[in-house]
Write an enzyme that holds these catalytic residues in place. Structure first.
Site, short mmCIF file in Angstrom:
data_model
loop_
_atom_site.label_atom_id
_atom_site.label_comp_id
_atom_site.label_asym_id
_atom_site.label_seq_id
_atom_site.Cartn_x
_atom_site.Cartn_y
_atom_site.Cartn_z
NE ARG A 107 -3.23 -2.15 -2.60
CZ ARG A 107 -3.70 -1.08 -3.21
NH1 ARG A 107 -4.32 -0.15 -2.54
NH2 ARG A 107 -3.56 -0.96 -4.50
CB THR A 108 -1.56 -6.86 3.72
OG1 THR A 108 -2.86 -6.75 3.16
CG2 THR A 108 -1.66 -7.55 5.07
CE LYS A 126 17.78 -22.18 -2.93
NZ LYS A 126 18.03 -21.31 -1.77
NE ARG A 153 -2.16 -12.15 2.41
CZ ARG A 153 -2.63 -11.12 1.71
NH1 ARG A 153 -2.57 -11.12 0.39
NH2 ARG A 153 -3.17 -10.09 2.31
CG HIS A 184 -6.87 -10.73 5.49
ND1 HIS A 184 -5.81 -10.48 6.33
CD2 HIS A 184 -6.70 -9.90 4.42
CE1 HIS A 184 -5.05 -9.54 5.80
NE2 HIS A 184 -5.56 -9.18 4.65
#
Ligand SMILES: [Zn+2]
Lengths: 309, 153
Positions: free
Chosen positions: A58-59, A87, A108, A136
């Site tokens: 959603r974000t 990696k 994020r 957030h």
């Protein structure tokens, strides 16, 4: 807002928030009128990079939609498993590489402070879209937008319930509310109370804060009830979880004690914190809240990209 | 002649740190990055009786004059320390220990999911509060046992 980045809610003054929310309201109105067609393409050559080290459909989609509504484009790092992260490339290296491709970066990341660090390594604007149990802030802007529409941001009594310890949306929202005339009631199991750093900020700002373990103590006073999910994995055993999760579940019986004009919010996704029977009542503002993500993130991107120009 | 002077002889050139909290001397040396491999003399007296502090530590570091920045970092674990710079057996300068606004690369963040604990090429930074320190990245606050978080090679 003069900053180049948005990494924490504490960066935002009351004037910053009000400016962004006013701009978001303009975008909201334009979208309501004619979708994207009503908007001039403000950023036709702009590319925004979406770097999501944790899944959040959603974000991510709301940032993507916001950038596209502004006329820009997005590049998406894709899922973490397939990228160079597995990696062992450092975040510092990754963001410096991506800076070469894009005009802005939405991050994020599972570690606290990730966005702040990333912002030190690149010149393009960085938006923190969630860093571990930290912050957030773009969610907070859309929360504030929703609160302002429903109840106003002055003389506000808000209850914030659920996982206050790990809930980054709570941390950002609480910090941002210190700029406003808000009485904050935090309701949680003892084991999930606010972390020391958030308490410190609230105390320093002189905010009116009370903590509770029982929602009934405060529910009748509230203008807004902000519900967050208590995550099962935070508890050592299932019984302990069931005990507290049931206690903070909101259904129509719970809301009998609430004011008629109580606004119920939730950053979503919910599991069973709010019973579906609430959805059709006037209390429910959580879907609207999610909808507000696009205009609010448009306003935020517009601000940061124009600061950077 | 005071007690600690009996235990440790005078130095010719270097730094004398006095009035360190009892038992903190080794932390202080760690914070300053001094482990004896420098090849110059380092004398340590721990838990010397002291009227003011009850028991204090004293450290004498030969052939090294601590900078003001190093002295300021000391304040996190030894706020009442006195620092004397010695040249030719005489104290030529007394430095004041002042709390810095922030310290870099001195402490490790106790929050295991802080970005500074992820192998990133970034130096830790802690803002100094009235009663503790705060990570400049994840905002974790440390109030007790700051010396336990020293991160010095
Ligand atoms: Zn940290």
């Amino acid at each position: 807002m003069r900053q180049d980045h948005l990494v924490a809610a504490g960066q935002l003054s009351r004037a910053d928030v009000e400016g962004l929310l006013d701009r978001a309201a303009e975008f909201d109105a334009a979208l309501a009128e004619g979708g994207g067609a009503a908007l001039p393409a403000r950023y036709p050559e702009t590319v925004l990079a979406l770097c999501f080290y944790e899944p959040s459909t959603r974000t991510k989609m709301s940032f993507e939609t916001a950038m596209k509504r502004l006329g820009g484009r997005v590049v998406d790092m894709g899922s973490v498993d397939a990228s160079s992260v597995s990696k062992g490339e450092s975040l510092a290296d990754t963001v410096r590489v991506i800076e070469g491709y894009a005009d802005g970066l939405v991050l994020r990341h599972p570690r606290e402070g990730a966005a702040k660090m990333a912002a030190e390594f690149v010149d393009v604007p960085v938006v923190n879209a969630g860093d571990g149990a930290g912050q957030h802030p773009s969610q907070t802007l859309l929360d504030l937008y929703t609160i302002r529409e429903a109840a106003g941001l002055d003389d506000l009594t808000i209850g914030i319930v659920g996982d206050l310890k790990y809930g980054r949306t709570v941390h950002s929202l609480a910090t941002a509310l210190t700029e406003f005339d808000a009485r904050m009631h935090f309701v949680s199991p003892e084991s999930l109370q606010l972390p020391r750093s958030v308490r410190f900020d609230l105390h320093e700002s002189g905010a009116q804060v009370r903590e509770h373990t029982d929602l009934d103590e405060v529910l009748p006073e509230l203008d807004v009830l902000y519900v967050t999910r208590i995550q099962r994995e935070r508890f050592p055993d299932e019984d302990e979880y069931q005990k507290v999760a049931g206690e903070f579940k909101i259904d129509s019986d719970t809301l009998d004690a609430a004011r008629d004009d109580l606004t119920v919010m939730h950053p979503l996704p919910r599991v069973d914190e709010i019973a579906p029977e609430i959805d059709d009542t006037d209390h429910a503002h959580y879907f609207e809240q999610a909808h507000n993500g696009v205009p609010v993130r448009m306003a935020l991107l517009d601000q940061l990209l124009s600061n950077h120009e | 002649m005071s007690d600690h002077e009996l235990r440790i002889s005078k130095i010719r050139d270097g730094t004398v740190l006095d009035h360190l909290p009892g038992g903190s001397a080794l932390h202080v040396l760690a914070m300053l990055g001094i482990d004896g491999s420098e090849g110059t003399g380092v004398s340590v007296a721990m838990n010397v009786p002291s009227g003011r502090l009850g028991g204090k530590d004293v450290v004498k570091i030969e052939e090294r004059e601590l900078s003001q920045a190093e002295v300021d970092v000391l304040s996190l674990i030894a706020p009442r320390a006195t620092v004397n710079i010695v040249r030719e057996y005489d104290v030529t300068e007394k430095k004041r220990v002042e709390r810095p606004e922030s310290v870099r690369g001195v402490l490790a963040c106790p929050n295991s999911s802080c970005i500074t604990n992820a192998g990133e090429p970034v130096e830790t930074r802690f803002d100094v509060l009235d009663d503790g320190v705060r990570c400049g990245y994840c905002e974790e606050i440390i109030r007790e046992g700051i010396a336990d978080h020293l991160d010095v090679a």
